[in-house]
Design an enzyme around this catalytic site. Structure first.
Site, PDB file in Angstrom:
ATOM      1  N   ARG A  26       0.884  -1.173   0.000  1.00 56.42           N
ATOM      2  CA  ARG A  26       0.000   0.000   0.000  1.00 56.42           C
ATOM      3  C   ARG A  26       0.917   1.217   0.000  1.00 56.42           C
ATOM      4  O   ARG A  26       1.705   1.406   0.935  1.00 56.42           O
ATOM      5  CB  ARG A  26      -0.899  -0.032   1.234  1.00 56.42           C
ATOM      6  CG  ARG A  26      -1.833   1.142   1.329  1.00 56.42           C
ATOM      7  CD  ARG A  26      -2.887   0.961   2.410  1.00 56.42           C
ATOM      8  NE  ARG A  26      -4.024   0.238   1.901  1.00 56.42           N
ATOM      9  CZ  ARG A  26      -5.309   0.544   2.169  1.00 56.42           C
ATOM     10  NH1 ARG A  26      -5.601   1.563   2.941  1.00 56.42           N
ATOM     11  NH2 ARG A  26      -6.285  -0.170   1.661  1.00 56.42           N
ATOM     12  N   HIS A  53      -6.773   1.107  -7.141  1.00 60.42           N
ATOM     13  CA  HIS A  53      -7.152   0.388  -5.912  1.00 60.42           C
ATOM     14  C   HIS A  53      -7.911  -0.880  -6.328  1.00 60.42           C
ATOM     15  O   HIS A  53      -9.100  -1.033  -6.062  1.00 60.42           O
ATOM     16  CB  HIS A  53      -8.014   1.300  -5.032  1.00 60.42           C
ATOM     17  CG  HIS A  53      -8.118   0.833  -3.610  1.00 60.42           C
ATOM     18  ND1 HIS A  53      -7.395  -0.231  -3.110  1.00 60.42           N
ATOM     19  CD2 HIS A  53      -8.864   1.292  -2.565  1.00 60.42           C
ATOM     20  CE1 HIS A  53      -7.690  -0.399  -1.832  1.00 60.42           C
ATOM     21  NE2 HIS A  53      -8.587   0.499  -1.481  1.00 60.42           N
ATOM     22  N   GLN A  56     -10.144  -3.165  -3.985  1.00 63.88           N
ATOM     23  CA  GLN A  56     -11.445  -2.596  -3.622  1.00 63.88           C
ATOM     24  C   GLN A  56     -12.482  -2.906  -4.699  1.00 63.88           C
ATOM     25  O   GLN A  56     -13.626  -3.258  -4.409  1.00 63.88           O
ATOM     26  CB  GLN A  56     -11.322  -1.078  -3.425  1.00 63.88           C
ATOM     27  CG  GLN A  56     -12.617  -0.437  -2.963  1.00 63.88           C
ATOM     28  CD  GLN A  56     -13.059  -0.946  -1.604  1.00 63.88           C
ATOM     29  OE1 GLN A  56     -12.275  -0.976  -0.664  1.00 63.88           O
ATOM     30  NE2 GLN A  56     -14.319  -1.364  -1.478  1.00 63.88           N
ATOM     31  N   ASP A 149     -16.760   7.909  -2.421  1.00 60.27           N
ATOM     32  CA  ASP A 149     -15.587   7.596  -1.601  1.00 60.27           C
ATOM     33  C   ASP A 149     -15.234   8.876  -0.862  1.00 60.27           C
ATOM     34  O   ASP A 149     -15.855   9.931  -1.078  1.00 60.27           O
ATOM     35  CB  ASP A 149     -14.432   7.150  -2.544  1.00 60.27           C
ATOM     36  CG  ASP A 149     -13.135   6.836  -1.813  1.00 60.27           C
ATOM     37  OD1 ASP A 149     -13.175   6.585  -0.590  1.00 60.27           O
ATOM     38  OD2 ASP A 149     -12.077   6.853  -2.470  1.00 60.27           O
ATOM     39  N   THR A 150     -14.206   8.810  -0.042  1.00 54.63           N
ATOM     40  CA  THR A 150     -13.733  10.021   0.626  1.00 54.63           C
ATOM     41  C   THR A 150     -13.386  11.095  -0.415  1.00 54.63           C
ATOM     42  O   THR A 150     -12.936  10.783  -1.512  1.00 54.63           O
ATOM     43  CB  THR A 150     -12.503   9.729   1.509  1.00 54.63           C
ATOM     44  OG1 THR A 150     -12.129  10.934   2.164  1.00 54.63           O
ATOM     45  CG2 THR A 150     -11.314   9.221   0.702  1.00 54.63           C
ATOM     46  N   TRP A 151     -13.635  12.345  -0.053  1.00 58.83           N
ATOM     47  CA  TRP A 151     -13.251  13.434  -0.960  1.00 58.83           C
ATOM     48  C   TRP A 151     -11.768  13.773  -0.786  1.00 58.83           C
ATOM     49  O   TRP A 151     -11.182  14.437  -1.632  1.00 58.83           O
ATOM     50  CB  TRP A 151     -14.099  14.677  -0.656  1.00 58.83           C
ATOM     51  CG  TRP A 151     -15.567  14.487  -0.947  1.00 58.83           C
ATOM     52  CD1 TRP A 151     -16.143  13.488  -1.688  1.00 58.83           C
ATOM     53  CD2 TRP A 151     -16.642  15.328  -0.498  1.00 58.83           C
ATOM     54  NE1 TRP A 151     -17.505  13.657  -1.726  1.00 58.83           N
ATOM     55  CE2 TRP A 151     -17.842  14.777  -1.007  1.00 58.83           C
ATOM     56  CE3 TRP A 151     -16.715  16.488   0.276  1.00 58.83           C
ATOM     57  CZ2 TRP A 151     -19.088  15.344  -0.756  1.00 58.83           C
ATOM     58  CZ3 TRP A 151     -17.951  17.056   0.527  1.00 58.83           C
ATOM     59  CH2 TRP A 151     -19.124  16.491   0.013  1.00 58.83           C
ATOM     60  N   SER A 153      -8.308  11.939  -0.144  1.00 57.61           N
ATOM     61  CA  SER A 153      -7.604  10.667  -0.045  1.00 57.61           C
ATOM     62  C   SER A 153      -6.342  10.795   0.810  1.00 57.61           C
ATOM     63  O   SER A 153      -5.893  11.912   1.117  1.00 57.61           O
ATOM     64  CB  SER A 153      -7.222  10.167  -1.445  1.00 57.61           C
ATOM     65  OG  SER A 153      -8.357   9.624  -2.072  1.00 57.61           O
ATOM     66  N   HIS A 188     -19.815   2.335  -0.791  1.00 60.75           N
ATOM     67  CA  HIS A 188     -18.765   3.246  -0.302  1.00 60.75           C
ATOM     68  C   HIS A 188     -17.661   2.367   0.264  1.00 60.75           C
ATOM     69  O   HIS A 188     -17.916   1.474   1.069  1.00 60.75           O
ATOM     70  CB  HIS A 188     -19.330   4.160   0.785  1.00 60.75           C
ATOM     71  CG  HIS A 188     -18.423   5.287   1.180  1.00 60.75           C
ATOM     72  ND1 HIS A 188     -17.126   5.093   1.603  1.00 60.75           N
ATOM     73  CD2 HIS A 188     -18.631   6.626   1.215  1.00 60.75           C
ATOM     74  CE1 HIS A 188     -16.576   6.267   1.879  1.00 60.75           C
ATOM     75  NE2 HIS A 188     -17.468   7.217   1.649  1.00 60.75           N
ATOM     76  N   CYS A 189     -16.409   2.641  -0.114  1.00 60.42           N
ATOM     77  CA  CYS A 189     -15.336   1.719   0.288  1.00 60.42           C
ATOM     78  C   CYS A 189     -14.905   1.868   1.741  1.00 60.42           C
ATOM     79  O   CYS A 189     -14.142   1.040   2.238  1.00 60.42           O
ATOM     80  CB  CYS A 189     -14.141   1.865  -0.652  1.00 60.42           C
ATOM     81  SG  CYS A 189     -13.265   3.414  -0.442  1.00 60.42           S
ATOM     82  N   LEU A 190     -15.358   2.931   2.410  1.00 56.45           N
ATOM     83  CA  LEU A 190     -15.019   3.193   3.820  1.00 56.45           C
ATOM     84  C   LEU A 190     -13.523   3.535   3.977  1.00 56.45           C
ATOM     85  O   LEU A 190     -12.738   3.049   3.178  1.00 56.45           O
ATOM     86  CB  LEU A 190     -15.370   2.007   4.727  1.00 56.45           C
ATOM     87  CG  LEU A 190     -16.783   1.422   4.605  1.00 56.45           C
ATOM     88  CD1 LEU A 190     -16.968   0.337   5.677  1.00 56.45           C
ATOM     89  CD2 LEU A 190     -17.847   2.492   4.730  1.00 56.45           C
ATOM     90  N   PRO A 191     -13.106   4.308   4.955  1.00 52.49           N
ATOM     91  CA  PRO A 191     -13.982   4.911   5.951  1.00 52.49           C
ATOM     92  C   PRO A 191     -14.813   6.048   5.364  1.00 52.49           C
ATOM     93  O   PRO A 191     -14.344   6.776   4.488  1.00 52.49           O
ATOM     94  CB  PRO A 191     -13.010   5.443   7.005  1.00 52.49           C
ATOM     95  CG  PRO A 191     -11.732   5.677   6.269  1.00 52.49           C
ATOM     96  CD  PRO A 191     -11.678   4.656   5.178  1.00 52.49           C
ATOM     97  N   ARG A 216     -13.902  -7.406   1.201  1.00 50.14           N
ATOM     98  CA  ARG A 216     -12.477  -7.050   1.128  1.00 50.14           C
ATOM     99  C   ARG A 216     -11.617  -8.199   1.648  1.00 50.14           C
ATOM    100  O   ARG A 216     -10.506  -8.425   1.181  1.00 50.14           O
ATOM    101  CB  ARG A 216     -12.210  -5.779   1.954  1.00 50.14           C
ATOM    102  CG  ARG A 216     -12.840  -4.546   1.399  1.00 50.14           C
ATOM    103  CD  ARG A 216     -12.082  -4.020   0.185  1.00 50.14           C
ATOM    104  NE  ARG A 216     -10.937  -3.224   0.545  1.00 50.14           N
ATOM    105  CZ  ARG A 216      -9.662  -3.516   0.306  1.00 50.14           C
ATOM    106  NH1 ARG A 216      -9.342  -4.637  -0.315  1.00 50.14           N
ATOM    107  NH2 ARG A 216      -8.681  -2.713   0.648  1.00 50.14           N
TER     108      ARG A 216
HETATM  109  N1  NVA Z   1      -9.350   7.057  -2.150  1.00 53.71           N
HETATM  110  C1  NVA Z   1      -9.035   6.610  -0.801  1.00 53.71           C
HETATM  111  C2  NVA Z   1      -9.355   5.167  -0.638  1.00 53.71           C
HETATM  112  C3  NVA Z   1      -9.257   4.699   0.789  1.00 53.71           C
HETATM  113  C4  NVA Z   1      -9.582   3.237   0.969  1.00 53.71           C
HETATM  114  C5  NVA Z   1      -7.565   6.858  -0.530  1.00 53.71           C
HETATM  115  O1  NVA Z   1      -6.719   6.640  -1.404  1.00 53.71           O
HETATM  116  O2  NVA Z   1      -7.250   7.288   0.571  1.00 53.71           O
END
Ligand code: NVA
Length: 231
Positions: A26, A53, A56, A149-151, A153, A188-191, A216
């Protein structure tokens, strides 16, 4: 068997792949995954980079297949950042013959190369509907799946304020979901952060976020087993 989980900032020439059967990495920059795989003598799995990703997407598509069955002809709408999670959903969805409708704010579009590959895959797999817009409701209209997803990253923490402004109007709420097809689901992939999706949608019967999260585990196990020749 030895499995190495690498962490961001590990100098890859020191990563002990000589002592491992597989590497799950990662990282921030996608070029780090490429560099690692160039030097490694064992399989390298991308567990997240700034461009892709893929694990995911496997979990997401598994949740969707469990729910809908065959995904060919289903329409996936993305509302949010043009990021790593979107990129692999575009590629994976197009490979399965899904229509892809993407809403991203101006300046936060999907990677142009990934978009081009997605259009090619879509045409090869019987759908050419790869649509991009800056208006969330335009992407969601006629969709069977709405994903966000989160805005902000990982690694983008300093952009928090500017992204909050740029993503105004991108909240997935009941009104937006009502513009999707009847029976549409939410991923939504979380968090998850509150600005991206309302509780009403996140905890609704339309939401597949918990099977998606469980998947996952199954999908990463399957990828590792396949890479180790166990499947
Ligand atoms: N787009 C997010 C995914 C988190 C699982 C990131 O890269 O942080």
């Amino acid at each position: 068997m030895y499995i190495c989980f690498t962490q961001q900032h590990v100098p890859y020439r020191h990563t002990s792949h000589r002592f491992n059967d597989i590497i799950l990495a990662r990282v921030f920059s996608h070029s780090d995954i490429l560099e690692l795989s160039k030097h490694a003598t064992v399989p390298v799995i991308n567990a997240l980079s700034d461009l892709h990703h893929p694990l995911q997407t496997l979990a997401d598509l598994m949740a969707l297949e469990d729910h809908f069955g065959d995904l060919k002809g289903k329409t996936l709408a993305w509302v949010g950042d043009g990021n790593n999670v979107l990129h692999d959903l575009m590629l994976g969805g197009a490979k399965l013959g899904m229509n892809i409708r993407i809403a991203t704010p101006e300046g936060y579009e999907a990677n142009a190369g990934v978009l081009e590959t997605t259009k090619k895959l879509a045409a090869e797999n019987g759908t050419e509907d790869v649509f991009t817009t800056t208006v969330a409701s335009e992407a969601v209209k006629g969709s069977d799946v709405v994903v966000t997803d989160t805005w902000v990253s990982m690694g983008e923490e300093s952009e928090y304020e500017s992204k909050m402004k740029a993503f105004a109007g991108y909240e997935v709420n009941a009104n937006l979901m009502s513009q999707a097809n009847s029976g549409a689901v939410f991923l939504h992939c979380l968090p998850r952060h509150p600005e991206e999706v309302t509780d009403e949608v996140f905890y609704s019967d339309q939401s597949l976020v918990f099977p998606e999260a469980e998947n996952r585990m199954w999908t990463v196990m399957a990828v590792m087993a396949a890479q180790l020749g166990k499947l």
